[in-house]
Design an enzyme around this catalytic site. Sequence first.
Site, short mmCIF file in Angstrom:
data_model
loop_
_atom_site.label_atom_id
_atom_site.label_comp_id
_atom_site.label_asym_id
_atom_site.label_seq_id
_atom_site.Cartn_x
_atom_site.Cartn_y
_atom_site.Cartn_z
N ASP A 52 50.55 40.61 44.69
CA ASP A 52 49.26 40.57 44.23
C ASP A 52 48.09 41.34 45.01
OD1 ASP A 52 50.45 38.48 42.68
OD2 ASP A 52 49.47 36.89 43.64
N GLN A 53 47.20 41.78 44.26
CA GLN A 53 46.28 42.54 44.97
C GLN A 53 45.71 42.06 46.23
OE1 GLN A 53 42.99 43.98 42.35
NE2 GLN A 53 41.95 44.99 43.74
#
Length: 214
Positions: A52-53
């Site tokens: 995930d970012q």
Amino acid sequence: MTLEIIFQDSDILVCIKPAGIRSTDEPGGLPSLVREALGDPGADVRTVHRLDQVVSGLMVLARNPAAASELSRQIRDQEFQKEYLAVVHGHTPAAAGTFRDLLLRSKPERKTHVVQHPEKGAQEAVLDYERLAQTRDLTLVRIVLRTGRTHQIRCQFSSRGLPLVGDRKYSLLEDGCPIALWSARLAFIHPTAKENMDFLQAPPEIEPWIQFER
């Protein structure tokens, strides 16, 4: 931004993905940062798995099509091991266990939800966890993913009243720190040398990790 490279050869590169950086190949994404670190704007750098970012930690990237294909096969065949560390609010129900759910992704919300019955788009999600330590309010857990669904760890723990510290999407709590989810270990077979590769990296010495002994 300085990129920490752990290992590299002509086939693979293992690095620490910084929080806030996308895993995908786009301007400002991790492959772009790798090319910048290598000093070669045209370098062949390919994403084979994602974080995930907002999440940071170990990632491996392929440096040619054959390496990308072989690493992707290992991921599909569950020969590629990924372990995470997380700090959650509350205490896990047992010292170790398995979470198994049906997850449904909502594109408008950009969130993943646990659903109780099979429906179109729902996918099974399975993870194993082990409680490593706990304080009065928090628990440090090791997580092994058996499936790789979007926001799987964050959603599955939050649905059980155990939101990750610092998670601004799946928690209503204001922790004032980055999300406490860290890609701590990668283990796989080198795509050409066929040697066992095993990388382990501790999380940074910041909150809430510093509340637990190394």
